[in-house]
Motif scaffolding. Structure first.
Motif, PDB file in Angstrom:
ATOM      1  N   ILE A 129       0.842  -1.202   0.000  1.00  0.00           N
ATOM      2  CA  ILE A 129       0.000   0.000   0.000  1.00  0.00           C
ATOM      3  C   ILE A 129       0.876   1.250   0.000  1.00  0.00           C
ATOM      4  O   ILE A 129       0.637   2.190  -0.752  1.00  0.00           O
ATOM      5  CB  ILE A 129      -0.962  -0.003   1.212  1.00  0.00           C
ATOM      6  CG1 ILE A 129      -2.041  -1.073   1.033  1.00  0.00           C
ATOM      7  CG2 ILE A 129      -1.597   1.375   1.401  1.00  0.00           C
ATOM      8  CD1 ILE A 129      -2.865  -1.333   2.287  1.00  0.00           C
ATOM      9  N   SER A 130       1.894   1.252   0.841  1.00  0.00           N
ATOM     10  CA  SER A 130       2.803   2.408   0.895  1.00  0.00           C
ATOM     11  C   SER A 130       3.504   2.626  -0.448  1.00  0.00           C
ATOM     12  O   SER A 130       3.620   3.759  -0.919  1.00  0.00           O
ATOM     13  CB  SER A 130       3.843   2.213   2.003  1.00  0.00           C
ATOM     14  OG  SER A 130       3.208   2.235   3.264  1.00  0.00           O
ATOM     15  N   HIS A 131       3.943   1.539  -1.054  1.00  0.00           N
ATOM     16  CA  HIS A 131       4.611   1.634  -2.357  1.00  0.00           C
ATOM     17  C   HIS A 131       3.640   2.189  -3.410  1.00  0.00           C
ATOM     18  O   HIS A 131       3.996   3.087  -4.182  1.00  0.00           O
ATOM     19  CB  HIS A 131       5.144   0.260  -2.765  1.00  0.00           C
ATOM     20  CG  HIS A 131       5.838   0.265  -4.081  1.00  0.00           C
ATOM     21  ND1 HIS A 131       7.107   0.776  -4.244  1.00  0.00           N
ATOM     22  CD2 HIS A 131       5.436  -0.143  -5.302  1.00  0.00           C
ATOM     23  CE1 HIS A 131       7.456   0.662  -5.505  1.00  0.00           C
ATOM     24  NE2 HIS A 131       6.457   0.110  -6.176  1.00  0.00           N
ATOM     25  N   TRP A 132       2.412   1.671  -3.429  1.00  0.00           N
ATOM     26  CA  TRP A 132       1.417   2.111  -4.399  1.00  0.00           C
ATOM     27  C   TRP A 132       1.057   3.580  -4.168  1.00  0.00           C
ATOM     28  O   TRP A 132       0.858   4.332  -5.120  1.00  0.00           O
ATOM     29  CB  TRP A 132       0.185   1.225  -4.335  1.00  0.00           C
ATOM     30  CG  TRP A 132      -0.892   1.579  -5.312  1.00  0.00           C
ATOM     31  CD1 TRP A 132      -2.149   1.988  -5.019  1.00  0.00           C
ATOM     32  CD2 TRP A 132      -0.822   1.553  -6.741  1.00  0.00           C
ATOM     33  NE1 TRP A 132      -2.868   2.223  -6.166  1.00  0.00           N
ATOM     34  CE2 TRP A 132      -2.070   1.961  -7.241  1.00  0.00           C
ATOM     35  CE3 TRP A 132       0.181   1.227  -7.645  1.00  0.00           C
ATOM     36  CZ2 TRP A 132      -2.346   2.054  -8.596  1.00  0.00           C
ATOM     37  CZ3 TRP A 132      -0.091   1.321  -9.006  1.00  0.00           C
ATOM     38  CH2 TRP A 132      -1.331   1.722  -9.469  1.00  0.00           C
ATOM     39  N   ALA A 133       0.989   3.990  -2.909  1.00  0.00           N
ATOM     40  CA  ALA A 133       0.697   5.393  -2.600  1.00  0.00           C
ATOM     41  C   ALA A 133       1.774   6.297  -3.195  1.00  0.00           C
ATOM     42  O   ALA A 133       1.469   7.330  -3.795  1.00  0.00           O
ATOM     43  CB  ALA A 133       0.593   5.602  -1.092  1.00  0.00           C
ATOM     44  N   GLY A 134       3.028   5.897  -3.044  1.00  0.00           N
ATOM     45  CA  GLY A 134       4.120   6.683  -3.603  1.00  0.00           C
ATOM     46  C   GLY A 134       4.083   6.739  -5.114  1.00  0.00           C
ATOM     47  O   GLY A 134       4.331   7.789  -5.718  1.00  0.00           O
ATOM     48  N   GLU A 135       3.776   5.613  -5.742  1.00  0.00           N
ATOM     49  CA  GLU A 135       3.740   5.561  -7.206  1.00  0.00           C
ATOM     50  C   GLU A 135       2.530   6.286  -7.792  1.00  0.00           C
ATOM     51  O   GLU A 135       2.635   6.903  -8.846  1.00  0.00           O
ATOM     52  CB  GLU A 135       3.714   4.108  -7.687  1.00  0.00           C
ATOM     53  CG  GLU A 135       5.059   3.441  -7.654  1.00  0.00           C
ATOM     54  CD  GLU A 135       5.058   2.151  -8.454  1.00  0.00           C
ATOM     55  OE1 GLU A 135       4.012   1.750  -9.006  1.00  0.00           O
ATOM     56  OE2 GLU A 135       6.132   1.543  -8.517  1.00  0.00           O
ATOM     57  N   SER A 136       1.385   6.172  -7.114  1.00  0.00           N
ATOM     58  CA  SER A 136       0.147   6.697  -7.691  1.00  0.00           C
ATOM     59  C   SER A 136      -0.182   8.123  -7.233  1.00  0.00           C
ATOM     60  O   SER A 136      -1.074   8.751  -7.794  1.00  0.00           O
ATOM     61  CB  SER A 136      -1.025   5.778  -7.333  1.00  0.00           C
ATOM     62  OG  SER A 136      -1.284   5.811  -5.938  1.00  0.00           O
ATOM     63  N   GLY A 137       0.511   8.591  -6.193  1.00  0.00           N
ATOM     64  CA  GLY A 137       0.229   9.924  -5.677  1.00  0.00           C
ATOM     65  C   GLY A 137      -1.030   9.993  -4.830  1.00  0.00           C
ATOM     66  O   GLY A 137      -1.529  11.077  -4.537  1.00  0.00           O
ATOM     67  N   GLN A 138      -1.551   8.857  -4.444  1.00  0.00           N
ATOM     68  CA  GLN A 138      -2.744   8.800  -3.608  1.00  0.00           C
ATOM     69  C   GLN A 138      -2.337   8.697  -2.139  1.00  0.00           C
ATOM     70  O   GLN A 138      -1.250   8.222  -1.826  1.00  0.00           O
ATOM     71  CB  GLN A 138      -3.596   7.583  -3.986  1.00  0.00           C
ATOM     72  CG  GLN A 138      -4.037   7.597  -5.442  1.00  0.00           C
ATOM     73  CD  GLN A 138      -4.742   6.307  -5.820  1.00  0.00           C
ATOM     74  OE1 GLN A 138      -5.951   6.270  -5.871  1.00  0.00           O
ATOM     75  NE2 GLN A 138      -3.972   5.251  -6.064  1.00  0.00           N
ATOM     76  N   ARG A 139      -3.237   9.114  -1.256  1.00  0.00           N
ATOM     77  CA  ARG A 139      -2.947   9.001   0.171  1.00  0.00           C
ATOM     78  C   ARG A 139      -3.052   7.543   0.601  1.00  0.00           C
ATOM     79  O   ARG A 139      -3.975   6.828   0.196  1.00  0.00           O
ATOM     80  CB  ARG A 139      -3.910   9.849   0.989  1.00  0.00           C
ATOM     81  CG  ARG A 139      -3.780  11.326   0.751  1.00  0.00           C
ATOM     82  CD  ARG A 139      -4.680  12.182   1.607  1.00  0.00           C
ATOM     83  NE  ARG A 139      -5.876  11.519   2.088  1.00  0.00           N
ATOM     84  CZ  ARG A 139      -6.489  11.842   3.230  1.00  0.00           C
ATOM     85  NH1 ARG A 139      -6.038  12.810   3.984  1.00  0.00           N
ATOM     86  NH2 ARG A 139      -7.582  11.212   3.591  1.00  0.00           N
ATOM     87  N   ARG A 140      -2.111   7.140   1.453  1.00  0.00           N
ATOM     88  CA  ARG A 140      -2.065   5.760   1.927  1.00  0.00           C
ATOM     89  C   ARG A 140      -3.367   5.356   2.612  1.00  0.00           C
ATOM     90  O   ARG A 140      -3.915   4.285   2.365  1.00  0.00           O
ATOM     91  CB  ARG A 140      -0.883   5.594   2.885  1.00  0.00           C
ATOM     92  CG  ARG A 140      -0.654   4.165   3.278  1.00  0.00           C
ATOM     93  CD  ARG A 140       0.374   4.045   4.396  1.00  0.00           C
ATOM     94  NE  ARG A 140       0.597   2.655   4.700  1.00  0.00           N
ATOM     95  CZ  ARG A 140      -0.298   1.863   5.286  1.00  0.00           C
ATOM     96  NH1 ARG A 140      -1.482   2.311   5.631  1.00  0.00           N
ATOM     97  NH2 ARG A 140      -0.014   0.600   5.511  1.00  0.00           N
ATOM     98  N   ILE A 141      -3.886   6.199   3.481  1.00  0.00           N
ATOM     99  CA  ILE A 141      -5.115   5.891   4.219  1.00  0.00           C
ATOM    100  C   ILE A 141      -6.294   5.710   3.276  1.00  0.00           C
ATOM    101  O   ILE A 141      -7.153   4.848   3.492  1.00  0.00           O
ATOM    102  CB  ILE A 141      -5.420   6.949   5.310  1.00  0.00           C
ATOM    103  CG1 ILE A 141      -6.593   6.508   6.193  1.00  0.00           C
ATOM    104  CG2 ILE A 141      -5.691   8.309   4.698  1.00  0.00           C
ATOM    105  CD1 ILE A 141      -6.337   5.289   7.027  1.00  0.00           C
TER     106      ILE A 141
END
Length: 109
Positions: free
Chosen positions: A74-86
Motif C-alpha cells: 500500500i505504501s509503495h502504491w501510494a508513492g507511485e500513484s500519488g494517492q494518500r495511503r489511508i
C-alpha cells in the motif's frame, strides 16, 4: 503527502496485487480466529495444550507477515500513484470485504 487532496473512495485506484495481498491477509486472520475458536480462551481453566500454543503462534506469525506485506505494498502504491495511503487502505479493505465497514476486522470464516 504535500499537494495531495482527499478523493472520493470510488476515485481511489487499486491494483490486482493489492487486492490479492489483502485477501491473503484476511484469510490468515480468519485462520487465526479459527485456531482460537478451536482451542477456546488461552487463560481458561487448564489453558491450552502446548500444541495449541504452537498452532496459534504459527497462525499469528503468518497473519503478521501478511499484514506487513500488504502494508508495504500500500505504501509503495501510494508513492507511485500519488494517492494518500489511508485512502488506498480504506478503499482496499472495503473492496475486499464486500463493502462492509473497512475498519472492522473480517469475521473468521
Amino acid at each position: 503527502m504535500p499537494g495531495s487532496t482527499i478523493r472520493p473512495a470510488a476515485d481511489i485506484e487499486l491494483n490486482d496485487e493489492l487486492i490479492r495481498l489483502q485477501k491473503r491477509s484476511d484469510s490468515a486472520w480468519a485462520n487465526l480466529c479459527a485456531v482460537q475458536d478451536r482451542h477456546g480462551q488461552p487463560l481458561q481453566e487448564g489453558g491450552w495444550p502446548p500444541e495449541g500454543h504452537e498452532e496459534w503462534q504459527a497462525a499469528w506469525t503468518v497473519w503478521g507477515d501478511r499484514v506487513d506485506t500488504v502494508r508495504a505494498a500500500i505504501s509503495h502504491w501510494a508513492g507511485e500513484s500519488g494517492q494518500r495511503r489511508i485512502d488506498i487502505e480504506t478503499r482496499l479493505k472495503g473492496e475486499v470485504r464486500g463493502g462492509k465497514d473497512p475498519q472492522v476486522w473480517p469475521e473468521g470464516e
